[in-house]
Design an enzyme around this catalytic site. Structure first.
Site, mmCIF file in Angstrom:
data_model
loop_
_atom_site.group_PDB
_atom_site.id
_atom_site.type_symbol
_atom_site.label_atom_id
_atom_site.label_comp_id
_atom_site.label_asym_id
_atom_site.label_seq_id
_atom_site.Cartn_x
_atom_site.Cartn_y
_atom_site.Cartn_z
ATOM 1 N N ARG A 186 13.286 -12.080 1.416
ATOM 2 C CA ARG A 186 13.999 -10.806 1.335
ATOM 3 C C ARG A 186 15.441 -10.945 1.847
ATOM 4 O O ARG A 186 15.684 -11.614 2.856
ATOM 5 C CB ARG A 186 13.238 -9.782 2.195
ATOM 6 C CG ARG A 186 13.660 -8.348 1.981
ATOM 7 C CD ARG A 186 12.918 -7.427 2.923
ATOM 8 N NE ARG A 186 11.498 -7.317 2.636
ATOM 9 C CZ ARG A 186 10.560 -7.040 3.556
ATOM 10 N NH1 ARG A 186 10.881 -6.880 4.813
ATOM 11 N NH2 ARG A 186 9.296 -6.947 3.200
ATOM 12 N N LYS A 195 0.808 -1.224 0.000
ATOM 13 C CA LYS A 195 0.000 0.000 0.000
ATOM 14 C C LYS A 195 0.846 1.282 0.000
ATOM 15 O O LYS A 195 0.409 2.291 -0.549
ATOM 16 C CB LYS A 195 -1.035 0.016 1.116
ATOM 17 C CG LYS A 195 -0.518 -0.011 2.525
ATOM 18 C CD LYS A 195 -1.703 -0.064 3.468
ATOM 19 C CE LYS A 195 -1.280 -0.015 4.926
ATOM 20 N NZ LYS A 195 -0.247 -1.013 5.303
ATOM 21 N N ARG A 253 17.535 -10.717 7.578
ATOM 22 C CA ARG A 253 17.269 -10.085 8.873
ATOM 23 C C ARG A 253 16.378 -10.964 9.755
ATOM 24 O O ARG A 253 15.480 -11.643 9.249
ATOM 25 C CB ARG A 253 16.574 -8.737 8.670
ATOM 26 C CG ARG A 253 17.471 -7.673 8.101
ATOM 27 C CD ARG A 253 16.760 -6.346 8.096
ATOM 28 N NE ARG A 253 15.541 -6.426 7.280
ATOM 29 C CZ ARG A 253 15.053 -5.407 6.583
ATOM 30 N NH1 ARG A 253 15.660 -4.256 6.588
ATOM 31 N NH2 ARG A 253 13.943 -5.560 5.886
ATOM 32 N N ARG A 260 4.063 -11.165 13.993
ATOM 33 C CA ARG A 260 3.584 -9.826 13.593
ATOM 34 C C ARG A 260 2.182 -9.901 13.000
ATOM 35 O O ARG A 260 1.329 -9.070 13.294
ATOM 36 C CB ARG A 260 4.511 -9.230 12.527
ATOM 37 C CG ARG A 260 5.652 -8.393 13.045
ATOM 38 C CD ARG A 260 6.153 -7.412 11.997
ATOM 39 N NE ARG A 260 6.496 -8.005 10.714
ATOM 40 C CZ ARG A 260 7.656 -8.588 10.429
ATOM 41 N NH1 ARG A 260 8.578 -8.679 11.343
ATOM 42 N NH2 ARG A 260 7.883 -9.084 9.231
ATOM 43 N N ARG A 279 -5.907 2.174 12.188
ATOM 44 C CA ARG A 279 -5.265 0.887 12.410
ATOM 45 C C ARG A 279 -6.094 -0.002 13.334
ATOM 46 O O ARG A 279 -5.854 -1.203 13.424
ATOM 47 C CB ARG A 279 -3.885 1.134 13.039
ATOM 48 C CG ARG A 279 -2.867 0.071 12.815
ATOM 49 C CD ARG A 279 -1.565 0.447 13.478
ATOM 50 N NE ARG A 279 -0.792 1.422 12.720
ATOM 51 C CZ ARG A 279 0.014 1.105 11.717
ATOM 52 N NH1 ARG A 279 0.190 -0.144 11.372
ATOM 53 N NH2 ARG A 279 0.678 2.040 11.065
#
Ligand SMILES: [Zn+2]
Length: 217
Positions: free
Chosen positions: A126, A14, A161, A172, A87
């Site tokens: 990633r 987004k 990471r 998360r 949120r």
């Protein structure tokens, strides 16, 4: 003036879509991070309160976030695009009440949906350059480096990471879903709500979303 809202989980794209929209339409792009930084740097009363909360290592509460956002909306003349706000259900409800009280129109509520396994693959694949001065970002499938595990730009080794591990992603997402789902349910079924398939290239997602904005102009 209208207020548009972009919704979606972290990694749904987004932020990219918001930047593309701002390039095509006359919109003021407001992310909560930017609003927060702005209020803190200007030293407004609510900005200082938010700063104190963050300095104590706590999450800025809904009322403070709402206050910052509403203060930022005062005097705004362009249509606004929110990215990352609201949120929570409480924020969405408070925003609705505020907009009605100011006779500000709600524009589109665009929900960019991406299946969780796709989001996870985006995150877990990633790789980032270990040289902090470079910071180039790669992806094992979508954007591999020319030489395995070596940065194209500076030749430093790439690293995975801890934040990009499957475990970190799952925790998360669990945290995110707990507050996000009740908020989306608040908008779903309303006349402003549009569900967009985000499991696509950024350019295709943008074509879909910009069509919605053209129809709504
Ligand atoms: Zn590099």
């Amino acid at each position: 003036m209208k207020v548009h809202i972009l919704l979606g989980p972290p990694g749904c794209g987004k932020g990219t879509t918001a930047k593309q929209l701002v390039g095509e339409f006359t919109l003021t792009h407001l992310s909560t991070g930017d609003i927060l930084r702005d209020a803190v740097s200007k030293g407004t009363e609510i900005g200082l309160r938010a700063k104190a909360i963050m300095a104590a290592g706590k999450l800025v509460d809904d009322d403070t976030v709402n206050g910052l956002v509403f203060a930022r909306l005062q005097g705004e003349t362009h249509d606004v695009l929110f990215d990352g706000y609201p949120r929570t259900l409480q924020q969405a409800q408070a925003l609705g009440t505020f907009l009605s009280s100011q006779a500000i129109e709600t524009g589109l509520v665009v929900d960019i949906e991406v299946p969780e396994n796709v989001l996870e693959a985006r995150v877990v694949g990633r790789r980032v350059c270990s040289n902090n001065d470079c910071g180039a970002i790669y992806h094992l499938q979508n954007k591999p480096p020319k030489v395995e595990n070596i940065c194209d730009k500076c030749g430093s080794p790439l690293k995975h990471r801890a934040d990009d591990s499957s475990e970190a992603f799952k925790s998360r997402m669990a945290e995110f879903n707990a507050t996000f789902q009740p908020m989306v349910d608040f908008y779903r079924g309303g006349k402003h709500y549009r569900l967009v398939d985000g499991n696509n290239t950024p350019d295709k997602v943008f074509v879909t979303v910009s069509k919605l904005f053209k129809e709504n102009a």
